[in-house]
Design a protein around this motif. Structure first.
Motif, PDB file in Angstrom:
ATOM      1  N   ALA A 113       0.835  -1.203   0.000  1.00 33.43           N
ATOM      2  CA  ALA A 113       0.000   0.000   0.000  1.00 33.43           C
ATOM      3  C   ALA A 113       0.871   1.255   0.000  1.00 33.43           C
ATOM      4  CB  ALA A 113      -0.944  -0.003   1.201  1.00 33.43           C
ATOM      5  N   TYR A 114       1.974   1.214   0.752  1.00 32.40           N
ATOM      6  CA  TYR A 114       2.891   2.357   0.760  1.00 32.40           C
ATOM      7  C   TYR A 114       3.513   2.557  -0.622  1.00 32.40           C
ATOM      8  CZ  TYR A 114       7.068   5.120   1.359  1.00 32.40           C
ATOM      9  OH  TYR A 114       8.032   6.073   1.186  1.00 32.40           O
ATOM     10  N   LEU A 115       3.979   1.485  -1.225  1.00 34.27           N
ATOM     11  CA  LEU A 115       4.629   1.599  -2.535  1.00 34.27           C
ATOM     12  C   LEU A 115       3.648   2.031  -3.627  1.00 34.27           C
ATOM     13  CD1 LEU A 115       6.949  -1.521  -2.363  1.00 34.27           C
ATOM     14  CD2 LEU A 115       7.686   0.869  -2.554  1.00 34.27           C
ATOM     15  N   LEU A 116       2.397   1.630  -3.501  1.00 32.27           N
ATOM     16  CA  LEU A 116       1.402   1.924  -4.544  1.00 32.27           C
ATOM     17  C   LEU A 116       0.544   3.149  -4.235  1.00 32.27           C
ATOM     18  CD1 LEU A 116       0.175  -1.696  -5.368  1.00 32.27           C
ATOM     19  CD2 LEU A 116       1.781  -0.276  -6.672  1.00 32.27           C
ATOM     20  N   ARG A 117       0.799   3.814  -3.104  1.00 30.71           N
ATOM     21  CA  ARG A 117      -0.059   4.955  -2.769  1.00 30.71           C
ATOM     22  C   ARG A 117       0.082   6.043  -3.831  1.00 30.71           C
ATOM     23  NH1 ARG A 117       1.983   9.549  -0.382  1.00 30.71           N
ATOM     24  NH2 ARG A 117       4.125   9.451   0.347  1.00 30.71           N
ATOM     25  N   GLU A 118      -0.946   6.865  -3.922  1.00 28.03           N
ATOM     26  CA  GLU A 118      -0.954   7.921  -4.928  1.00 28.03           C
ATOM     27  C   GLU A 118       0.145   8.931  -4.647  1.00 28.03           C
ATOM     28  OE1 GLU A 118      -4.024  11.223  -6.675  1.00 28.03           O
ATOM     29  OE2 GLU A 118      -4.842   9.352  -5.890  1.00 28.03           O
ATOM     30  N   ARG A 119       0.905   9.254  -5.698  1.00 24.19           N
ATOM     31  CA  ARG A 119       2.003  10.215  -5.600  1.00 24.19           C
ATOM     32  C   ARG A 119       2.031  11.039  -6.874  1.00 24.19           C
ATOM     33  NH1 ARG A 119       4.243   5.502  -3.321  1.00 24.19           N
ATOM     34  NH2 ARG A 119       5.568   5.888  -1.515  1.00 24.19           N
ATOM     35  N   ASP A 120       2.592  12.225  -6.774  1.00 25.26           N
ATOM     36  CA  ASP A 120       2.847  13.042  -7.949  1.00 25.26           C
ATOM     37  C   ASP A 120       4.281  12.720  -8.396  1.00 25.26           C
ATOM     38  OD1 ASP A 120       2.919  14.917  -9.954  1.00 25.26           O
ATOM     39  OD2 ASP A 120       2.308  16.602  -8.682  1.00 25.26           O
ATOM     40  N   VAL A 121       4.433  11.555  -9.016  1.00 26.72           N
ATOM     41  CA  VAL A 121       5.744  10.985  -9.316  1.00 26.72           C
ATOM     42  C   VAL A 121       6.626  11.935 -10.116  1.00 26.72           C
ATOM     43  CG1 VAL A 121       6.936   9.091 -10.497  1.00 26.72           C
ATOM     44  CG2 VAL A 121       4.902   8.618  -9.117  1.00 26.72           C
ATOM     45  N   LEU A 122       6.071  12.609 -11.102  1.00 24.91           N
ATOM     46  CA  LEU A 122       6.892  13.464 -11.964  1.00 24.91           C
ATOM     47  C   LEU A 122       7.371  14.732 -11.260  1.00 24.91           C
ATOM     48  CD1 LEU A 122       5.115  13.021 -15.408  1.00 24.91           C
ATOM     49  CD2 LEU A 122       7.186  11.901 -14.544  1.00 24.91           C
ATOM     50  N   ARG A 123       6.754  15.092 -10.159  1.00 27.07           N
ATOM     51  CA  ARG A 123       7.248  16.233  -9.371  1.00 27.07           C
ATOM     52  C   ARG A 123       8.355  15.799  -8.429  1.00 27.07           C
ATOM     53  NH1 ARG A 123       3.079  20.018  -6.470  1.00 27.07           N
ATOM     54  NH2 ARG A 123       4.887  21.389  -6.354  1.00 27.07           N
ATOM     55  N   GLY A 124       8.424  14.520  -8.133  1.00 28.83           N
ATOM     56  CA  GLY A 124       9.420  14.018  -7.203  1.00 28.83           C
ATOM     57  C   GLY A 124       8.913  14.102  -5.774  1.00 28.83           C
ATOM     58  N   CYS A 125       9.716  13.603  -4.878  1.00 24.55           N
ATOM     59  CA  CYS A 125       9.377  13.614  -3.455  1.00 24.55           C
ATOM     60  C   CYS A 125       9.722  14.975  -2.878  1.00 24.55           C
ATOM     61  CB  CYS A 125      10.165  12.527  -2.733  1.00 24.55           C
ATOM     62  SG  CYS A 125       9.935  12.537  -0.947  1.00 24.55           S
ATOM     63  N   PRO A 126       8.784  15.633  -2.204  1.00 28.59           N
ATOM     64  CA  PRO A 126       9.088  16.955  -1.657  1.00 28.59           C
ATOM     65  C   PRO A 126      10.171  16.936  -0.580  1.00 28.59           C
ATOM     66  CG  PRO A 126       6.936  16.210  -0.905  1.00 28.59           C
ATOM     67  CD  PRO A 126       7.412  15.214  -1.921  1.00 28.59           C
ATOM     68  N   VAL A 127      10.354  15.814   0.087  1.00 25.93           N
ATOM     69  CA  VAL A 127      11.429  15.701   1.076  1.00 25.93           C
ATOM     70  C   VAL A 127      12.701  15.204   0.399  1.00 25.93           C
ATOM     71  CG1 VAL A 127      12.206  14.492   3.165  1.00 25.93           C
ATOM     72  CG2 VAL A 127       9.882  15.404   3.045  1.00 25.93           C
ATOM     73  N   GLY A 128      12.584  14.166  -0.395  1.00 24.73           N
ATOM     74  CA  GLY A 128      13.743  13.608  -1.082  1.00 24.73           C
ATOM     75  C   GLY A 128      14.447  14.608  -1.985  1.00 24.73           C
ATOM     76  N   ARG A 129      13.677  15.468  -2.630  1.00 28.12           N
ATOM     77  CA  ARG A 129      14.281  16.474  -3.512  1.00 28.12           C
ATOM     78  C   ARG A 129      15.169  17.443  -2.737  1.00 28.12           C
ATOM     79  NH1 ARG A 129      10.811  19.246  -7.921  1.00 28.12           N
ATOM     80  NH2 ARG A 129      12.896  19.893  -8.501  1.00 28.12           N
ATOM     81  N   LEU A 130      14.867  17.649  -1.470  1.00 22.97           N
ATOM     82  CA  LEU A 130      15.679  18.558  -0.661  1.00 22.97           C
ATOM     83  C   LEU A 130      17.088  18.011  -0.440  1.00 22.97           C
ATOM     84  CD1 LEU A 130      12.960  19.617   1.923  1.00 22.97           C
ATOM     85  CD2 LEU A 130      13.953  21.044   0.114  1.00 22.97           C
ATOM     86  N   THR A 131      17.254  16.685  -0.554  1.00 22.53           N
ATOM     87  CA  THR A 131      18.581  16.099  -0.377  1.00 22.53           C
ATOM     88  C   THR A 131      19.516  16.465  -1.526  1.00 22.53           C
ATOM     89  OG1 THR A 131      18.056  14.013  -1.504  1.00 22.53           O
ATOM     90  CG2 THR A 131      17.632  14.126   0.884  1.00 22.53           C
ATOM     91  N   MET A 132      18.950  16.924  -2.630  1.00 23.53           N
ATOM     92  CA  MET A 132      19.759  17.321  -3.783  1.00 23.53           C
ATOM     93  C   MET A 132      20.028  18.825  -3.802  1.00 23.53           C
ATOM     94  SD  MET A 132      18.146  14.876  -6.702  1.00 23.53           S
ATOM     95  CE  MET A 132      16.505  14.603  -6.071  1.00 23.53           C
TER      96      MET A 132
END
Length: 192
Positions: A86-105
């Motif tokens: 359920a976590y892996l398949l939950r709805e996400r805005d995939v093309l925008r990226g992760c709002p937290v993960g993107r901060l690591t870059m």
């Protein structure tokens, strides 16, 4: 853009959240935040010490929201496998990226211990939460005894974060979806 009932400080935080996700820290100017929030020029400095203080509030809010969305499925009903699925398949805005993960870059976020802390804490929380669920699955005999919960949790986080990167690079969700399907196939409990 914002409802009349939302306070100026809330509009500023929400605007900073959106802009940090879209543009990163350097690309998010105080002027852009004020414009998006529909706030006057002195508003940011009335509510916050400056851009770093507002960015920290926005990053904390984004991290809190991400943890809440993840916990909604990870703490939901179902077997450990079903909850990870359920976590892996939950709805996400995939093309925008992760709002937290993107901060690591973002080099400015990573260079600041204070701005980086909510990012580190959130990713550590997610890793620990997933490892606990995998251990629960092992204890129930759903996952094989050879699985190392911490390693599987790291694999889940890496699949999601790496999937975002590949999807953004290609302009298609196909790579994200393929990574998730592959991981779920590897984790699927064997039929008995």
């Amino acid at each position: 853009m914002y409802s009349g009932g939302m306070s100026t400080s809330e509009r500023l935080i929400e605007s900073a959240q959106e802009l940090l996700w879209e543009r990163g820290y350097v690309g998010t100017s105080p002027k852009a935040i004020l414009e998006r929030a529909g706030a006057g020029q002195g508003s940011m400095y009335h509510h916050f010490k400056g851009k770093p203080d507002l960015a920290l509030a926005a990053i904390r809010r984004t991290a809190e929201e991400m943890r809440g969305a993840a916990e909604a499925v990870l703490g939901g009903p179902g077997t450990p496998y079903e909850r990870v699925r359920a976590y892996l398949l939950r709805e996400r805005d995939v093309l925008r990226g992760c709002p937290v993960g993107r901060l690591t870059m973002d080099p400015d976020v990573i260079a600041s211990e204070e701005l980086r802390a909510p990012v580190d804490e959130t990713l550590a929380w997610l890793h620990a939460r997933l490892a606990g669920i995998v251990q629960e699955g092992k204890d129930q005999g759903q996952f094989g005894p050879a699985l190392v919960p911490e390693e599987i949790a790291a694999t889940v986080v890496a699949t999601v974060q790496g999937g975002y990167v590949l999807a953004r690079a290609s302009g298609s969700t196909a790579a994200f979806d393929a990574g998730v399907r592959g991981l779920l196939t590897l984790l699927a409990p064997e039929e008995r």
